[in-house]
Design a protein around this motif. Structure first.
Motif, PDB file in Angstrom:
ATOM      1  N   LYS A  39       0.864  -1.165   0.000  1.00  0.00           N
ATOM      2  CA  LYS A  39       0.000   0.000   0.000  1.00  0.00           C
ATOM      3  C   LYS A  39       0.904   1.219   0.000  1.00  0.00           C
ATOM      4  CE  LYS A  39      -3.415   2.099   3.040  1.00  0.00           C
ATOM      5  NZ  LYS A  39      -4.138   1.931   4.293  1.00  0.00           N
ATOM      6  N   ARG A  40       0.694   2.120  -0.967  1.00  0.00           N
ATOM      7  CA  ARG A  40       1.591   3.264  -1.121  1.00  0.00           C
ATOM      8  C   ARG A  40       0.770   4.537  -1.321  1.00  0.00           C
ATOM      9  NH1 ARG A  40       3.825   5.480  -5.822  1.00  0.00           N
ATOM     10  NH2 ARG A  40       2.789   3.853  -6.989  1.00  0.00           N
ATOM     11  N   PRO A  41       0.966   5.561  -0.465  1.00  0.00           N
ATOM     12  CA  PRO A  41       0.233   6.813  -0.665  1.00  0.00           C
ATOM     13  C   PRO A  41       0.666   7.498  -1.959  1.00  0.00           C
ATOM     14  CG  PRO A  41       1.828   7.063   1.106  1.00  0.00           C
ATOM     15  CD  PRO A  41       1.868   5.631   0.674  1.00  0.00           C
ATOM     16  N   VAL A  42      -0.311   8.061  -2.671  1.00  0.00           N
ATOM     17  CA  VAL A  42      -0.011   8.771  -3.908  1.00  0.00           C
ATOM     18  C   VAL A  42      -0.531  10.201  -3.903  1.00  0.00           C
ATOM     19  CG1 VAL A  42       0.183   6.724  -5.358  1.00  0.00           C
ATOM     20  CG2 VAL A  42      -2.041   7.810  -5.068  1.00  0.00           C
ATOM     21  N   LEU A  43      -1.493  10.499  -3.011  1.00  0.00           N
ATOM     22  CA  LEU A  43      -2.123  11.814  -3.004  1.00  0.00           C
ATOM     23  C   LEU A  43      -2.716  12.080  -1.628  1.00  0.00           C
ATOM     24  CD1 LEU A  43      -3.216  14.143  -5.007  1.00  0.00           C
ATOM     25  CD2 LEU A  43      -5.338  12.848  -4.936  1.00  0.00           C
ATOM     26  N   ILE A  44      -2.580  13.302  -1.152  1.00  0.00           N
ATOM     27  CA  ILE A  44      -3.218  13.719   0.091  1.00  0.00           C
ATOM     28  C   ILE A  44      -4.375  14.635  -0.271  1.00  0.00           C
ATOM     29  CG2 ILE A  44      -2.944  14.924   2.298  1.00  0.00           C
ATOM     30  CD1 ILE A  44      -1.317  12.322   2.097  1.00  0.00           C
ATOM     31  N   LEU A  45      -5.586  14.255   0.152  1.00  0.00           N
ATOM     32  CA  LEU A  45      -6.751  15.111  -0.026  1.00  0.00           C
ATOM     33  C   LEU A  45      -6.750  16.143   1.092  1.00  0.00           C
ATOM     34  CD1 LEU A  45      -9.531  12.435  -0.650  1.00  0.00           C
ATOM     35  CD2 LEU A  45      -8.299  13.776  -2.355  1.00  0.00           C
ATOM     36  N   ILE A  46      -7.015  17.397   0.740  1.00  0.00           N
ATOM     37  CA  ILE A  46      -7.045  18.477   1.724  1.00  0.00           C
ATOM     38  C   ILE A  46      -8.411  19.150   1.636  1.00  0.00           C
ATOM     39  CG2 ILE A  46      -5.937  20.591   2.520  1.00  0.00           C
ATOM     40  CD1 ILE A  46      -3.479  19.616   0.739  1.00  0.00           C
ATOM     41  N   PHE A  47      -9.177  19.047   2.717  1.00  0.00           N
ATOM     42  CA  PHE A  47     -10.496  19.660   2.804  1.00  0.00           C
ATOM     43  C   PHE A  47     -10.368  20.942   3.623  1.00  0.00           C
ATOM     44  CE2 PHE A  47     -11.043  15.249   2.004  1.00  0.00           C
ATOM     45  CZ  PHE A  47     -12.180  15.140   1.222  1.00  0.00           C
ATOM     46  N   HIS A  48     -10.684  22.081   3.001  1.00  0.00           N
ATOM     47  CA  HIS A  48     -10.541  23.367   3.688  1.00  0.00           C
ATOM     48  C   HIS A  48     -11.520  24.388   3.132  1.00  0.00           C
ATOM     49  CE1 HIS A  48      -8.092  24.683   0.158  1.00  0.00           C
ATOM     50  NE2 HIS A  48      -7.763  23.399   0.172  1.00  0.00           N
ATOM     51  N   THR A  53      -8.652  20.206  -2.353  1.00  0.00           N
ATOM     52  CA  THR A  53      -7.512  20.177  -3.255  1.00  0.00           C
ATOM     53  C   THR A  53      -6.693  18.936  -2.911  1.00  0.00           C
ATOM     54  OG1 THR A  53      -6.227  21.594  -1.763  1.00  0.00           O
ATOM     55  CG2 THR A  53      -7.386  22.685  -3.571  1.00  0.00           C
ATOM     56  N   GLY A  54      -5.673  18.692  -3.705  1.00  0.00           N
ATOM     57  CA  GLY A  54      -4.824  17.535  -3.458  1.00  0.00           C
ATOM     58  C   GLY A  54      -3.364  17.889  -3.601  1.00  0.00           C
ATOM     59  N   ALA A  55      -2.556  17.200  -2.818  1.00  0.00           N
ATOM     60  CA  ALA A  55      -1.106  17.336  -2.907  1.00  0.00           C
ATOM     61  C   ALA A  55      -0.552  15.953  -3.204  1.00  0.00           C
ATOM     62  CB  ALA A  55      -0.536  17.870  -1.599  1.00  0.00           C
ATOM     63  N   GLY A  56       0.040  15.809  -4.374  1.00  0.00           N
ATOM     64  CA  GLY A  56       0.589  14.520  -4.770  1.00  0.00           C
ATOM     65  C   GLY A  56       1.960  14.290  -4.173  1.00  0.00           C
ATOM     66  N   VAL A  57       2.310  13.037  -3.963  1.00  0.00           N
ATOM     67  CA  VAL A  57       3.645  12.732  -3.471  1.00  0.00           C
ATOM     68  C   VAL A  57       4.692  13.055  -4.533  1.00  0.00           C
ATOM     69  CG1 VAL A  57       2.879  11.001  -1.811  1.00  0.00           C
ATOM     70  CG2 VAL A  57       3.476  10.290  -4.126  1.00  0.00           C
ATOM     71  N   ASP A  58       4.220  13.310  -5.764  1.00  0.00           N
ATOM     72  CA  ASP A  58       5.109  13.729  -6.843  1.00  0.00           C
ATOM     73  C   ASP A  58       5.391  15.231  -6.809  1.00  0.00           C
ATOM     74  OD1 ASP A  58       2.625  14.692  -7.559  1.00  0.00           O
ATOM     75  OD2 ASP A  58       2.530  13.648  -9.476  1.00  0.00           O
ATOM     76  N   GLY A  59       4.820  15.941  -5.801  1.00  0.00           N
ATOM     77  CA  GLY A  59       5.051  17.377  -5.656  1.00  0.00           C
ATOM     78  C   GLY A  59       4.055  18.238  -6.408  1.00  0.00           C
ATOM     79  N   GLU A  60       3.128  17.619  -7.130  1.00  0.00           N
ATOM     80  CA  GLU A  60       2.126  18.362  -7.906  1.00  0.00           C
ATOM     81  C   GLU A  60       0.906  18.693  -7.048  1.00  0.00           C
ATOM     82  OE1 GLU A  60       2.392  19.380 -11.168  1.00  0.00           O
ATOM     83  OE2 GLU A  60       4.445  18.634 -11.069  1.00  0.00           O
ATOM     84  N   SER A  61       0.216  19.776  -7.414  1.00  0.00           N
ATOM     85  CA  SER A  61      -1.057  20.140  -6.800  1.00  0.00           C
ATOM     86  C   SER A  61      -2.176  19.720  -7.736  1.00  0.00           C
ATOM     87  CB  SER A  61      -1.129  21.646  -6.571  1.00  0.00           C
ATOM     88  OG  SER A  61      -0.149  22.041  -5.651  1.00  0.00           O
ATOM     89  N   TYR A  62      -3.308  19.311  -7.166  1.00  0.00           N
ATOM     90  CA  TYR A  62      -4.423  18.832  -7.957  1.00  0.00           C
ATOM     91  C   TYR A  62      -5.714  19.521  -7.539  1.00  0.00           C
ATOM     92  CZ  TYR A  62      -1.217  15.172  -9.360  1.00  0.00           C
ATOM     93  OH  TYR A  62      -0.130  14.502  -9.868  1.00  0.00           O
ATOM     94  N   THR A  63      -6.550  19.851  -8.514  1.00  0.00           N
ATOM     95  CA  THR A  63      -7.871  20.421  -8.251  1.00  0.00           C
ATOM     96  C   THR A  63      -8.839  19.285  -7.934  1.00  0.00           C
ATOM     97  OG1 THR A  63      -8.627  20.246 -10.540  1.00  0.00           O
ATOM     98  CG2 THR A  63      -7.434  22.279  -9.933  1.00  0.00           C
ATOM     99  N   ALA A  64     -10.005  19.651  -7.413  1.00  0.00           N
ATOM    100  CA  ALA A  64     -11.026  18.644  -7.128  1.00  0.00           C
ATOM    101  C   ALA A  64     -11.416  17.893  -8.402  1.00  0.00           C
ATOM    102  CB  ALA A  64     -12.242  19.299  -6.491  1.00  0.00           C
ATOM    103  N   ALA A  65     -11.518  18.601  -9.520  1.00  0.00           N
ATOM    104  CA  ALA A  65     -11.875  17.947 -10.792  1.00  0.00           C
ATOM    105  C   ALA A  65     -10.813  16.936 -11.216  1.00  0.00           C
ATOM    106  CB  ALA A  65     -12.077  18.992 -11.883  1.00  0.00           C
ATOM    107  N   GLU A  66      -9.550  17.282 -11.040  1.00  0.00           N
ATOM    108  CA  GLU A  66      -8.467  16.355 -11.395  1.00  0.00           C
ATOM    109  C   GLU A  66      -8.460  15.134 -10.481  1.00  0.00           C
ATOM    110  OE1 GLU A  66      -5.137  19.422 -13.195  1.00  0.00           O
ATOM    111  OE2 GLU A  66      -5.382  19.309 -11.014  1.00  0.00           O
ATOM    112  N   ILE A  67      -8.752  15.358  -9.203  1.00  0.00           N
ATOM    113  CA  ILE A  67      -8.815  14.242  -8.253  1.00  0.00           C
ATOM    114  C   ILE A  67      -9.957  13.312  -8.635  1.00  0.00           C
ATOM    115  CG2 ILE A  67      -9.264  13.610  -5.846  1.00  0.00           C
ATOM    116  CD1 ILE A  67      -7.974  16.400  -5.137  1.00  0.00           C
ATOM    117  N   GLU A  68     -11.109  13.888  -8.943  1.00  0.00           N
ATOM    118  CA  GLU A  68     -12.278  13.088  -9.327  1.00  0.00           C
ATOM    119  C   GLU A  68     -11.990  12.263 -10.576  1.00  0.00           C
ATOM    120  OE1 GLU A  68     -16.035  11.417  -9.236  1.00  0.00           O
ATOM    121  OE2 GLU A  68     -14.983  12.525  -7.673  1.00  0.00           O
ATOM    122  N   GLN A  69     -11.265  12.834 -11.511  1.00  0.00           N
ATOM    123  CA  GLN A  69     -10.938  12.113 -12.739  1.00  0.00           C
ATOM    124  C   GLN A  69     -10.017  10.924 -12.451  1.00  0.00           C
ATOM    125  OE1 GLN A  69      -8.966  14.478 -15.715  1.00  0.00           O
ATOM    126  NE2 GLN A  69      -9.281  12.949 -17.298  1.00  0.00           N
TER     127      GLN A  69
END
Length: 89
Positions: A39-48, A53-69
């Protein structure tokens, strides 16, 4: 490979949850089967402030739409868990 969302953690007005990839593999014969995986984390969901929004372990930021996709229903499932937790308090 599949994915899961770990239980959310609240910190003040924010909540966080890890989206993790799950890998499984089987080894051996029917008489002596063994299963392994990881089991490996790939993304942290941030509810605020009503947003997600999301913060990927790859250093990228993600919008809710990108996370949903990438992870359909991950946000909705986590919001439902947060609501159940709030009702239990």
């Amino acid at each position: 490979m599949s994915w899961v969302v770990d239980p959310p953690v609240q910190a003040g007005a924010r909540a966080f949850a890890a989206v993790c990839r799950i890998a499984r593999s089987g080894h051996g014969s029917a008489a002596a089967a063994a299963c392994s995986g990881g089991k490996r984390p790939v993304l942290i969901l941030i509810f605020h402030r009503g947003a997600v929004t999301g913060a990927g372990v790859d250093g990228e930021s993600y919008t809710a739409a990108e996370i949903e996709q990438r992870f359909p229903q991950a946000i909705a499932r986590t919001q439902a868990r947060l609501e159940r937790a709030m009702q239990g308090q």
